[in-house]
Design a protein around this motif. Sequence first.
Motif, short mmCIF file in Angstrom:
data_model
loop_
_atom_site.label_atom_id
_atom_site.label_comp_id
_atom_site.label_asym_id
_atom_site.label_seq_id
_atom_site.Cartn_x
_atom_site.Cartn_y
_atom_site.Cartn_z
N LYS A 185 -35.92 -32.42 37.20
CA LYS A 185 -36.82 -31.66 36.34
C LYS A 185 -36.60 -32.02 34.87
O LYS A 185 -37.56 -32.12 34.09
CB LYS A 185 -36.57 -30.16 36.56
N MET A 186 -35.35 -32.24 34.49
CA MET A 186 -35.05 -32.63 33.12
C MET A 186 -35.64 -34.00 32.79
O MET A 186 -36.12 -34.24 31.68
CB MET A 186 -33.54 -32.64 32.90
N LEU A 187 -35.61 -34.90 33.75
CA LEU A 187 -36.15 -36.25 33.52
C LEU A 187 -37.67 -36.23 33.39
O LEU A 187 -38.24 -36.99 32.60
CB LEU A 187 -35.74 -37.19 34.67
N THR A 188 -38.32 -35.37 34.17
CA THR A 188 -39.79 -35.36 34.17
C THR A 188 -40.40 -34.37 33.19
O THR A 188 -41.40 -34.66 32.54
CB THR A 188 -40.32 -35.05 35.59
N GLU A 189 -39.77 -33.20 33.05
CA GLU A 189 -40.36 -32.14 32.22
C GLU A 189 -39.62 -31.90 30.91
O GLU A 189 -40.08 -31.16 30.05
CB GLU A 189 -40.42 -30.83 33.01
N GLY A 190 -38.44 -32.51 30.77
CA GLY A 190 -37.70 -32.38 29.52
C GLY A 190 -36.71 -31.25 29.47
O GLY A 190 -35.91 -31.16 28.55
N LYS A 191 -36.72 -30.36 30.49
CA LYS A 191 -35.71 -29.31 30.52
C LYS A 191 -35.56 -28.74 31.93
O LYS A 191 -36.46 -28.86 32.76
CB LYS A 191 -36.03 -28.21 29.53
N SER A 192 -34.41 -28.13 32.16
CA SER A 192 -34.12 -27.52 33.46
C SER A 192 -34.62 -26.09 33.49
O SER A 192 -35.09 -25.55 32.49
CB SER A 192 -32.60 -27.53 33.71
N ASP A 193 -34.51 -25.48 34.66
CA ASP A 193 -34.72 -24.03 34.74
C ASP A 193 -33.56 -23.35 34.02
O ASP A 193 -32.60 -24.00 33.60
CB ASP A 193 -34.75 -23.58 36.21
N LEU A 194 -33.64 -22.04 33.90
CA LEU A 194 -32.53 -21.29 33.32
C LEU A 194 -31.34 -21.37 34.27
O LEU A 194 -31.42 -20.97 35.42
CB LEU A 194 -32.94 -19.83 33.11
N LEU A 195 -30.23 -21.92 33.79
CA LEU A 195 -29.02 -22.07 34.59
C LEU A 195 -28.01 -21.01 34.15
O LEU A 195 -27.81 -20.81 32.95
CB LEU A 195 -28.43 -23.47 34.43
N ARG A 196 -27.38 -20.39 35.11
CA ARG A 196 -26.50 -19.27 34.80
C ARG A 196 -25.02 -19.67 34.82
O ARG A 196 -24.62 -20.59 35.52
CB ARG A 196 -26.74 -18.11 35.78
N ARG A 197 -24.26 -18.98 33.99
CA ARG A 197 -22.80 -19.06 33.93
C ARG A 197 -22.26 -20.42 33.50
O ARG A 197 -21.43 -21.03 34.18
CB ARG A 197 -22.16 -18.62 35.25
N PHE A 198 -22.72 -20.90 32.37
CA PHE A 198 -21.95 -21.91 31.66
C PHE A 198 -20.77 -21.15 31.04
O PHE A 198 -20.87 -19.95 30.76
CB PHE A 198 -22.77 -22.57 30.54
N GLY A 213 -14.35 -19.47 26.45
CA GLY A 213 -14.20 -18.82 27.74
C GLY A 213 -15.25 -17.78 28.06
O GLY A 213 -15.11 -17.04 29.02
N ARG A 214 -16.32 -17.75 27.25
CA ARG A 214 -17.37 -16.75 27.48
C ARG A 214 -18.51 -17.33 28.29
O ARG A 214 -19.01 -18.40 27.99
CB ARG A 214 -17.89 -16.24 26.14
N PRO A 215 -18.98 -16.61 29.34
CA PRO A 215 -20.11 -17.10 30.14
C PRO A 215 -21.42 -16.89 29.39
O PRO A 215 -21.59 -15.93 28.64
CB PRO A 215 -20.06 -16.24 31.40
N PHE A 216 -22.36 -17.84 29.60
CA PHE A 216 -23.69 -17.67 29.02
C PHE A 216 -24.71 -18.41 29.88
O PHE A 216 -24.37 -19.29 30.66
CB PHE A 216 -23.73 -18.17 27.56
N ASP A 217 -25.97 -18.02 29.74
CA ASP A 217 -27.07 -18.63 30.48
C ASP A 217 -27.93 -19.46 29.53
O ASP A 217 -28.15 -19.07 28.38
CB ASP A 217 -27.95 -17.55 31.13
N ALA A 218 -28.40 -20.60 30.00
CA ALA A 218 -29.24 -21.46 29.15
C ALA A 218 -29.95 -22.49 30.01
O ALA A 218 -29.55 -22.76 31.15
CB ALA A 218 -28.40 -22.16 28.09
N SER A 219 -31.01 -23.07 29.45
CA SER A 219 -31.66 -24.23 30.05
C SER A 219 -31.13 -25.47 29.33
O SER A 219 -30.86 -25.43 28.13
CB SER A 219 -33.18 -24.16 29.87
#
Length: 205
Positions: free
Chosen positions: A151-164, A169-175
């Motif tokens: 999806k990143m290769l074709t559309e330029g970004k991923s879906d919202l991914l959880r728990r980076f 040491g803090r968890p966060f969500d991001a595309s």
Amino acid sequence: VRLTVQCPNCGAAQLKEDYRTYHCENCEYRLFKVLASRELSPAEVTTLIKERKVGPLEGFRSKTGRPFAALVILNDENKPEFAFENGLSSNNIQIDPETHTAMGQCQVCRSGQVYDVGPVYVCGNVPKGSCTFKMSKTILQREVPPDQLKKMLTEGKSDLLRRFISKKGRPFDASLTLVDGKIGWEFAKREARPKRKKTESVPNP
């Protein structure tokens, strides 16, 4: 526990151990203990930092749960990564189109295909020296699945991914965004809390 080994980032005299990492108190350098579901021992970390490599070590597990052994090296950014079975680092990996899955067209060279090669996604033109695109499958302790890389290769970004997990040491969500081969972040927008309506006061009779 403190490791009497110089910080590879700033040269401080030792690294301190905490629950998840070995870290430098002089700068923000951190080395996570667990790599591919395997915890590195203090002795292994000491060897890794002093010699910039350790192993081959057994007991790692792939995203599908399969065990594997690998040499662990410190890359140019002082981050641990796996060396491949043929003894080459990911900078010189040999790609076999028959066994490695193609993910999509490379955004950097526009002519090669990006392949799923063990712990990294890498353009097929990298071994030829005509491209530089390489992306780790694990970013801030979060695996980027193959469907999201496509999806990143074709559309330029991923879906919202959880728990980076941030460096603190803090968890966060991001595309994850990918533009011309450069990785970026698009953070989840927090929903605004609805404003409470003011209740009109009723005079006492």
